[in-house]
Design an enzyme around this catalytic site. Structure first.
Site, mmCIF file in Angstrom:
data_model
loop_
_atom_site.group_PDB
_atom_site.id
_atom_site.type_symbol
_atom_site.label_atom_id
_atom_site.label_comp_id
_atom_site.label_asym_id
_atom_site.label_seq_id
_atom_site.Cartn_x
_atom_site.Cartn_y
_atom_site.Cartn_z
ATOM 1 N N ASP A 102 23.182 -103.627 15.749
ATOM 2 C CA ASP A 102 22.526 -103.880 17.034
ATOM 3 C C ASP A 102 23.581 -103.828 18.136
ATOM 4 O O ASP A 102 24.658 -104.406 18.013
ATOM 5 C CB ASP A 102 21.850 -105.261 17.002
ATOM 6 C CG ASP A 102 20.857 -105.445 18.133
ATOM 7 O OD1 ASP A 102 19.678 -105.660 17.856
ATOM 8 O OD2 ASP A 102 21.273 -105.377 19.324
ATOM 9 N N ILE A 103 23.246 -103.134 19.220
ATOM 10 C CA ILE A 103 24.206 -102.943 20.312
ATOM 11 C C ILE A 103 24.479 -104.251 21.056
ATOM 12 O O ILE A 103 25.518 -104.404 21.696
ATOM 13 C CB ILE A 103 23.679 -101.846 21.280
ATOM 14 C CG1 ILE A 103 24.809 -101.196 22.046
ATOM 15 C CG2 ILE A 103 22.619 -102.390 22.219
ATOM 16 C CD1 ILE A 103 24.402 -99.906 22.731
ATOM 17 N N ASN A 108 9.617 -108.123 15.319
ATOM 18 C CA ASN A 108 8.773 -108.403 16.479
ATOM 19 C C ASN A 108 7.743 -107.294 16.685
ATOM 20 O O ASN A 108 8.070 -106.111 16.585
ATOM 21 C CB ASN A 108 9.644 -108.509 17.741
ATOM 22 C CG ASN A 108 10.672 -109.626 17.635
ATOM 23 O OD1 ASN A 108 10.390 -110.698 17.105
ATOM 24 N ND2 ASN A 108 11.886 -109.385 18.128
ATOM 25 N N GLN A 166 9.058 -107.780 21.423
ATOM 26 C CA GLN A 166 9.445 -106.411 21.048
ATOM 27 C C GLN A 166 9.852 -105.628 22.290
ATOM 28 O O GLN A 166 9.035 -105.394 23.179
ATOM 29 C CB GLN A 166 8.290 -105.693 20.325
ATOM 30 C CG GLN A 166 8.688 -104.313 19.822
ATOM 31 C CD GLN A 166 7.597 -103.628 19.000
ATOM 32 O OE1 GLN A 166 6.439 -104.035 19.016
ATOM 33 N NE2 GLN A 166 7.970 -102.564 18.299
ATOM 34 N N HIS A 169 11.098 -102.024 13.592
ATOM 35 C CA HIS A 169 12.429 -102.306 13.037
ATOM 36 C C HIS A 169 12.490 -103.739 12.540
ATOM 37 O O HIS A 169 11.745 -104.598 13.003
ATOM 38 C CB HIS A 169 13.516 -102.072 14.081
ATOM 39 C CG HIS A 169 13.295 -102.783 15.378
ATOM 40 N ND1 HIS A 169 12.429 -102.313 16.342
ATOM 41 C CD2 HIS A 169 13.789 -103.948 15.853
ATOM 42 C CE1 HIS A 169 12.417 -103.145 17.362
ATOM 43 N NE2 HIS A 169 13.224 -104.162 17.090
ATOM 44 N N HIS A 183 15.180 -106.877 12.086
ATOM 45 C CA HIS A 183 16.500 -107.420 12.414
ATOM 46 C C HIS A 183 17.042 -108.154 11.191
ATOM 47 O O HIS A 183 16.314 -108.915 10.546
ATOM 48 C CB HIS A 183 16.404 -108.460 13.535
ATOM 49 C CG HIS A 183 15.930 -107.927 14.843
ATOM 50 N ND1 HIS A 183 16.771 -107.734 15.919
ATOM 51 C CD2 HIS A 183 14.694 -107.579 15.264
ATOM 52 C CE1 HIS A 183 16.071 -107.290 16.945
ATOM 53 N NE2 HIS A 183 14.804 -107.182 16.583
#
Ligand code: 5GP
Ligand code: ZN
Length: 151
Positions: free
Chosen positions: A33-34, A89, A96, A102, A104
């Site tokens: 994750d960025i 989410n 979301q 996706h 997490h």
């Protein structure tokens, strides 16, 4: 509804924008994750575009959850984490931000600053019974669900 052309995770899948890839197979990729909740926060992303869990093919979900399990185990062990949260989410009001399904994987450490929290609502026996009825009521199959809701 966002198009596959514009979708940021589809762009990552196509290699049009960079990502720190951790895993890839024919159907699923995972990358860092960025903007992580904790270092090691990964996202597991089916390559085929769909928006929410309800829109996603069962076969795709099965593949993604198995990758999520395996990567969660690797993340926990390699980072010596105390535990992991799996967060998924669906919809804007559920948090979301990216409209491509996706999962997490968030590694957790003692005294970290991650908050995954919700307040509880009070429901008395009647209200719980009503809710149970609503969620199990027969004869009201919605167009999307072809399964038997009395699972
Ligand atoms: P959501 O809120 O939709 O469940 O989570 C979306 C996640 O995607 C966020 O945690 C956000 O930091 C991450 N994210 C958004 N854009 C990018 C990107 O371009 N690259 C990566 N690696 N992660 C992203
Ligand atoms: Zn997409």
């Amino acid at each position: 509804m966002i198009s596959e052309q514009e979708c940021i995770f589809c762009k990552i899948v196509r290699g049009e924008i960079p990502s720190k890839k951790i895993y890839e197979d024919h159907d699923v990729i995972a990358f860092l994750d960025i903007n992580p909740a904790n270092p090691g926060h990964c996202l597991v992303v089916p390559k085929k575009h769909s928006e929410t869990i309800s829109d996603t093919d069962d076969e795709v979900l099965e593949k993604a959850i198995v990758v999520t399990k395996k990567l969660a185990t690797v993340v926990k062990e390699k980072l010596n984490a105390d535990g992991v949260n799996i967060v998924q989410n669906n919809g804007r009001h559920a948090g979301q931000l990216v409209s491509h399904i996706h999962f997490h994987i968030i590694p957790r450490f003692p005294d970290d600053k991650v908050l995954i929290t919700y307040q509880r609502v009070q429901m008395d026996e009647n209200a719980l019974n009503e809710m149970q009825k609503k969620l199990t009521e027969e004869g009201k199959k919605e167009s999307r669900s072809d399964w038997d809701m009395r699972f």
